[in-house]
Design an enzyme around this catalytic site. Structure first.
Site, PDB file in Angstrom:
ATOM      1  N   GLU A  55      10.653  -6.641   9.272  1.00 51.53           N
ATOM      2  CA  GLU A  55      10.708  -7.961   8.632  1.00 51.53           C
ATOM      3  C   GLU A  55      12.033  -8.169   7.916  1.00 51.53           C
ATOM      4  O   GLU A  55      12.845  -7.240   7.768  1.00 51.53           O
ATOM      5  CB  GLU A  55       9.560  -8.092   7.634  1.00 51.53           C
ATOM      6  N   LYS A 197      -0.150  -4.608  -2.145  1.00 51.06           N
ATOM      7  CA  LYS A 197       0.386  -4.490  -3.496  1.00 51.06           C
ATOM      8  C   LYS A 197      -0.756  -4.184  -4.473  1.00 51.06           C
ATOM      9  O   LYS A 197      -1.832  -4.781  -4.409  1.00 51.06           O
ATOM     10  CB  LYS A 197       1.090  -5.787  -3.912  1.00 51.06           C
TER      11      LYS A 197
END
Length: 811
Positions: A55, A197
């Site tokens: 990415e 996360k």
């Protein structure tokens, strides 16, 4: 899929197979005005090579420039070192790129923070691509969702990234759920990340993924039984993983089955952060709670929520979260590359078992043992000519040590627009259009790389910082197949060296900026403890020691003292006008430096200055009154220069232009300090100025007589005479052929020392060295790979061609 299809032989089954294949191929887009797959990635996909998607949001919205460039280089290198092809995905000027060139990556990374550089998920792609048709140009970093979609359209099945988005805490009222999760539910790409996360609701995230039909597993990393799903900075989250994956081969088998069964949803494989980089969950809980509180208070929501919280976590941890971020994404990308390689091996074996033979590349299979992030991964050689050598307790033999700078190089070539006032030189005090490339460089690295390409056993000795640039440099060095034993990583705040060259439109250097403080802060004591004591332990006795002037003056001279003390041939590369004088600069331990550094107790046997560096050396010697010492006069007298001087002979031999410039005169005066000087004259070639020993065969060689401009007449036996000769460039490279001037002098010296260690005399290896430099001049790399083609011109032998050194006792 092939096993199921080949088991069905009825016509209707064959028809169904054709329909399925056609449906699948429609998703793999061909290049068009909105979508471009690089040639390298297309070739890899067509030949079953392992490909890993990467990415770019982490570069455009995670790390500042130029740290993001270093990270991009590192991650691509990690993929290549582990046998894969990197496919970095992002948007440039409204065009989706799958696989980006170095130039394209730099364009994207340097646009970070600009209003026209966006964070792009699935929903944003048609917006930025469509507006290109109305001359509104956007760049963008793709999120996990955006990267997955574009990877699937190209036919890529494995994607390595940092941390997944997920269900935010309080999502039952805010409905704040990352698009990454729904993308996993509808796009058959495998994502390898460090879980999601840890400030997200991990339990609800896993529940949502189950609803979407996403297979989730966590790598065991050698652990037994059930393991926790990781929580980004911590290896455990308190929430058990739905499944446990023992190793990369098992992961590849799951992916193969997923695609064979035509399941149109993704897979999520969680890879725990390396243990040494972990921030324990208990330590992070209070930090995360405070970061979420501040995000709620500021109203940060949607796509702004995650960047806000990550920034607050960075602040609240005093920056400790950043090294962990870098370590975990590097570990994830490494694991993704190994899984991709195992998948290629598995599918190649499946095709072979079914009698389907192709010309596909078959990667070397890895061990079925899980590759922990803490375990070095052995990879196949990058090429038959450049075997990968990793650090070991028993280092291989070394013929040449090169000590000096290993740096990340940026080359900025001025590219004037049609309306630019100057077509040749960039304008000062403003921004100029340019083509910017990034390579691994540094003077010592380039010299070592050239000698390595020519087949010499080379050990590069340098220092890097514990930063992104340093890890990228080390990874790239290993990719190049060079020994890494001599590279020492120093703790923060030391910074990896960087060099920026600004060239005009003709590729000639206009301005350069260098940050080499990591070497300049070294001391003789530090190199003794870091390098030289280890050489003694392992009996490393090189034939040649090359030192560049990026070290501090005392350290530079300590390296050269070391070379002379082991009877090695010592070579000095001046680097720049400012640094060249370090060879002659008195140090605190020298009360009479001019007496200690004069032939035959000189430090450097050979030096390779350009004309500017030669002048700087000459003027420094003059300023230090080195030309007035009795020892200097003794050597000059021994050369046998006639009372009428040498101007006439020099003019006859070299031509009036060089003599009028004073270049040969300066080099002759410096010979008592450096008995062989190769002055680089650019397109005019190389000037060799050299003291001859009393028994040098050149003194009795009839063909060499025209270059022996003086012979010893006092019989003291120290010097036999003076040899001066210009070696013109064999082929002048036309301006339109010049790609980059950076690294040509280093390539030249690397070829010289490789020729010398092979047994050639100095004057006999210069043609080869000039050809090597010409190859680099025509390419964009710091050292042209085509230099390897000159290897056959070297004759391997002893060191008969070297006139020096003498054994000198410095105790």
């Amino acid at each position: 899929m092939s096993l199921l299809q080949r088991a069905c032989t009825r016509p209707r089954a064959q028809l169904k197979r054709s329909i399925l294949q056609a449906a699948a191929s429609r998703r793999h887009l061909t290049n068009n005005g909105f979508f471009q797959v690089s040639d390298e990635v297309r070739e890899a996909l067509n030949t079953n090579k392992p490909v890993v998607a990467l990415e770019t949001t982490i570069y455009t919205h995670g790390f500042p420039y130029p740290d993001n460039v270093a990270l991009a280089s590192l991650l691509e290198s990690v993929v290549r070192v582990n046998g894969g092809v990197p496919a970095t995905i992002g948007i440039l000027d409204g065009v989706a790129h799958v696989g980006m060139s170095p130039e394209e990556l730099i364009r994207l990374t340097e646009s970070a923070g600009k209003s026209t550089t966006l964070k792009l998920s699935r929903r944003d792609l048609s917006y930025v691509c469509g507006l290109r048709l109305t001359n509104k140009r956007f760049n963008g970093g793709t999120t996990i969702a955006g990267t997955m979609l574009l990877a699937h359209l190209a036919g890529i099945r494995i994607f390595g990234t940092g941390g997944l988005g997920g269900v935010h805490r309080g999502a039952e009222s805010s409905m704040d759920i990352s698009a990454d999760l729904t993308e996993l539910g509808r796009t058959p790409v495998t994502v390898i990340s460090s879980g999601c996360k840890s400030f997200l609701d991990i339990g609800r995230t896993l529940e949502y993924l189950e609803t979407e039909g996403v297979g989730v597993g966590t790598f065991a990393d050698g652990r037994k039984g059930d393991v926790d799903f990781p929580s980004f900075w911590a290896r455990d989250s308190g929430v058990k993983s739905p499944t446990t994956i023992e190793n990369e081969r098992d992961a590849a088998a799951i992916i193969h089955a997923q695609h064979s069964l035509q399941i149109q949803s993704g897979l999520l494989f969680a890879n725990p952060v390396p243990a040494e980089s972990e921030i324990p969950r208990e330590a992070m809980d209070s930090v995360i709670a405070e970061a979420i509180r501040q995000a709620d208070a500021s109203g940060a929501s949607g796509k702004d929520n995650t960047p806000f919280i990550l920034n607050k976590i960075k602040e609240l941890t005093g920056g400790k979260s950043i090294p962990a971020n870098g370590a975990l994404i590097e570990s994830n990308v490494r694991r993704a590359a190994i899984v991709a390689k195992e998948l290629s091996v598995l599918e190649a074996n499946q095709d072979g078992a079914q009698g389907s033979t192709t010309g596909y590349f078959t990667p070397v299979p890895t061990s079925p043992i899980s590759s922990s992030a803490n375990t070095p991964i052995e990879t196949p050689p990058s090429s038959p000519e450049a075997p990968l050598i990793t650090a070991s307790s028993d280092p291989p033999p070394v013929d040449i040590i090169v000590a000096g700078a290993l740096a990340v190089d940026f080359s900025c070539d001025y590219a004037p627009l049609s309306g630019s006032s100057s077509k040749t030189d960039p304008a000062p005090h403003t921004s100029n259009p340019a083509v910017i490339t990034q390579t691994l460089g540094g003077v010592a690295h380039n010299i070592a790389k050239a000698a390595h390409y020519l087949g010499s056993n080379v050990l590069l000795c340098s220092a890097i910082g514990d930063d992104l640039s340093g890890r990228a440099a080390l990874s790239q060095l290993q990719t190049e197949g060079m020994q890494s034993d001599g590279i020492k990583m120093l703790p923060l705040p030391e910074r990896t060296a960087q060099y920026v060259a600004v060239n005009n439109a003709n590729k000639d250097l206009t301005l350069a900026m260098a940050d080499m403080s990591i070497l300049e802060s070294s001391t003789p004591e530090s190199i003794q403890s870091t390098w030289l004591s280890n050489f003694s332990e392992h009996s490393t006795k090189p034939k040649i020691v090359v030192v560049d002037a990026n070290w501090s003056a005392p350290t530079l001279q300590a390296w050269l003292h070391y070379g002379r003390s082991i009877n090695a041939y010592t070579v000095f590369e001046p680097v720049s006008t400012a640094k060249s004088t370090r060879l002659l600069t008195p140090t605190s331990s020298q009360t009479q430096p001019q007496n200690e550094n004069i032939y035959p107790t000189h430090l450097a046997d050979l030096a390779t200055p350009n004309t500017h560096e030669l002048l700087a050396l000459h003027n420094t010697a003059d300023t230090l009154s080195l030309f007035a010492s009795p020892q200097w006069f003794r050597i000059i007298d021994a050369i046998g220069i006639p009372s009428s001087g040498l101007r006439t002979r020099l003019t006859q031999t070299l031509g009036p232009a060089l003599v009028d410039e004073g270049i040969p005169q300066q080099s002759i005066k410096l010979l008592p300090f450096i008995p062989t000087i190769l002055t680089k004259l650019g397109a005019r070639g190389v000037l060799l100025t050299r003291l001859l020993l009393p028994d040098d065969p050149l003194l009795s060689d009839g063909e060499a007589a025209r270059y022996v401009l003086a012979r010893n007449g006092n019989g003291d036996g120290i010097v036999g005479g003076l040899y001066v000769r210009v070696f013109p460039v064999e082929e002048v490279v036309r301006p339109e052929e010049v790609v980059s001037v950076n690294g040509i002098g280093d390539t030249f010296l690397g070829a010289v020392v490789s020729g010398l260690v092979g047994g050639g005399a100095v004057q006999d290896v210069l043609g080869l060295a000039q050809r090597a430099a010409g190859l680099t001049l025509r390419c964009g790399e710091s050292v042209s790979r085509e230099v390897r083609g000159l290897r056959g011109e070297l004759e391997r032998g002893g060191m008969e061609g070297l006139p020096y050194p003498f054994m000198v006792d410095y105790s």
